[in-house]
Scaffold this motif. Sequence first.
Motif, short mmCIF file in Angstrom:
data_model
loop_
_atom_site.label_atom_id
_atom_site.label_comp_id
_atom_site.label_asym_id
_atom_site.label_seq_id
_atom_site.Cartn_x
_atom_site.Cartn_y
_atom_site.Cartn_z
N HIS A 159 0.80 -1.23 0.00
CA HIS A 159 0.00 0.00 0.00
C HIS A 159 0.84 1.28 0.00
O HIS A 159 0.32 2.35 -0.33
N THR A 160 2.12 1.20 0.33
CA THR A 160 2.95 2.41 0.39
C THR A 160 3.83 2.56 -0.85
O THR A 160 3.79 3.60 -1.52
N LEU A 161 4.61 1.55 -1.16
CA LEU A 161 5.55 1.62 -2.28
C LEU A 161 5.03 0.94 -3.53
O LEU A 161 5.61 1.09 -4.60
N GLY A 162 3.93 0.20 -3.39
CA GLY A 162 3.48 -0.60 -4.51
C GLY A 162 4.46 -1.74 -4.76
O GLY A 162 5.37 -1.99 -3.97
N ARG A 163 4.27 -2.42 -5.88
CA ARG A 163 5.18 -3.50 -6.26
C ARG A 163 4.88 -3.90 -7.69
O ARG A 163 3.71 -4.04 -8.06
N PRO A 164 5.90 -4.06 -8.52
CA PRO A 164 5.64 -4.53 -9.89
C PRO A 164 4.89 -5.86 -9.87
O PRO A 164 5.22 -6.76 -9.10
N GLY A 165 3.85 -5.96 -10.70
CA GLY A 165 3.07 -7.18 -10.78
C GLY A 165 2.00 -7.31 -9.72
O GLY A 165 1.35 -8.35 -9.63
N MET A 166 1.78 -6.27 -8.92
CA MET A 166 0.77 -6.40 -7.86
C MET A 166 -0.62 -6.57 -8.45
O MET A 166 -0.91 -6.12 -9.56
N SER A 167 -1.48 -7.23 -7.70
CA SER A 167 -2.83 -7.53 -8.16
C SER A 167 -3.67 -6.26 -8.21
O SER A 167 -3.31 -5.22 -7.64
N LEU A 168 -4.82 -6.36 -8.84
CA LEU A 168 -5.72 -5.21 -8.90
C LEU A 168 -6.28 -4.87 -7.52
O LEU A 168 -6.57 -3.70 -7.24
N VAL A 169 -6.43 -5.85 -6.65
CA VAL A 169 -6.85 -5.55 -5.28
C VAL A 169 -5.77 -4.72 -4.59
O VAL A 169 -6.08 -3.76 -3.87
N SER A 170 -4.51 -5.06 -4.81
CA SER A 170 -3.43 -4.24 -4.26
C SER A 170 -3.47 -2.83 -4.84
O SER A 170 -3.25 -1.84 -4.12
N CYS A 171 -3.75 -2.72 -6.14
CA CYS A 171 -3.87 -1.39 -6.76
C CYS A 171 -4.97 -0.58 -6.08
O CYS A 171 -4.80 0.62 -5.82
N VAL A 172 -6.08 -1.23 -5.80
CA VAL A 172 -7.21 -0.55 -5.17
C VAL A 172 -6.83 0.00 -3.80
O VAL A 172 -7.13 1.16 -3.46
N VAL A 173 -6.16 -0.80 -2.98
CA VAL A 173 -5.78 -0.36 -1.63
C VAL A 173 -4.71 0.72 -1.70
O VAL A 173 -4.74 1.69 -0.95
N PHE A 174 -3.76 0.56 -2.61
CA PHE A 174 -2.72 1.57 -2.85
C PHE A 174 -3.36 2.92 -3.17
O PHE A 174 -2.97 3.96 -2.62
N LEU A 175 -4.35 2.90 -4.05
CA LEU A 175 -5.02 4.14 -4.44
C LEU A 175 -5.92 4.68 -3.32
O LEU A 175 -5.96 5.89 -3.08
N ALA A 176 -6.63 3.79 -2.64
CA ALA A 176 -7.52 4.23 -1.56
C ALA A 176 -6.74 4.97 -0.48
O ALA A 176 -7.22 5.97 0.07
N ASP A 177 -5.54 4.51 -0.19
CA ASP A 177 -4.71 5.17 0.81
C ASP A 177 -4.33 6.58 0.37
O ASP A 177 -4.21 7.49 1.19
N SER A 178 -4.16 6.77 -0.93
CA SER A 178 -3.72 8.07 -1.45
C SER A 178 -4.85 9.06 -1.66
O SER A 178 -4.62 10.27 -1.63
N MET A 179 -6.06 8.56 -1.89
CA MET A 179 -7.12 9.47 -2.34
C MET A 179 -8.39 9.41 -1.50
O MET A 179 -9.42 9.95 -1.91
N GLU A 180 -8.34 8.77 -0.32
CA GLU A 180 -9.53 8.76 0.53
C GLU A 180 -9.95 10.21 0.83
O GLU A 180 -9.12 11.12 0.76
N PRO A 181 -11.22 10.46 1.13
CA PRO A 181 -11.72 11.84 1.24
C PRO A 181 -10.92 12.74 2.17
O PRO A 181 -10.83 13.95 1.93
#
Length: 244
Positions: A151-173
Amino acid sequence: MGHPSHSVDCGSLNDALHLPVICESDPSSQALTTSEPILKPLNRKQVLSWLSENVPEKRLNHILRVEETAIKLAQYHDLDWERAAQAGLLHDLAKYFKPKRLLELAKADELELDPMDEINPHLLHADVGAIVAREEFGVCDAEVLAAIRNHTLGRPGMSLVSCVVFLADSMEPGRGDTLELNELRKLSRKNLYRAVLQTCEDSMRSLFAKQGLIHPRALQTRNWALQMAQQSTTKGDKPKLSSS
């Protein structure tokens, strides 16, 4: 950590909700389905109680917003919202661990450390958070644990669920209502890979401006997201994205 307990307003989320844990090691899982192991419940009340004792109220509210944002974004893209919810709730378990403790837990779990982790151990809070989720709450689903780690640095090849949590952490209201954030929120509904790319590049621009160090994994995530964004196509407002 000694923080006092706080009352938690979960909005539409029920405190008694049991989010699933998937135990891949359970041999009986194959008896029910060939595609998914057995779902085991996570006691959400227990997690909230632990968080109330280990993170400040402001951070707890952020965690709940990440959980809710992850649910909505996963549902929009027809992804496993329960996994996204669980990772969102657990993503900052180690946020307030001291640098020494982060390094000790990472080394004890034999995590592969980059020199940047030694320079800035706080970056390990995501990886160590997955360890805490496993040891403290019995989380054993590989995708949930990966989403916490990524959720912080991401990772090459991460799943779409990981993408969702990565983004949610960055853009929550609670992150704000700037033009840039609102554009990112719109982009996240069109193409997850492009939104991850945008998040990485925004973060790097900020670090460049401050002459900050950039973790190699963050750069690797950016390059991977760029490749995935170039390969993916947007069809209307809701593209079909294949899971990685």
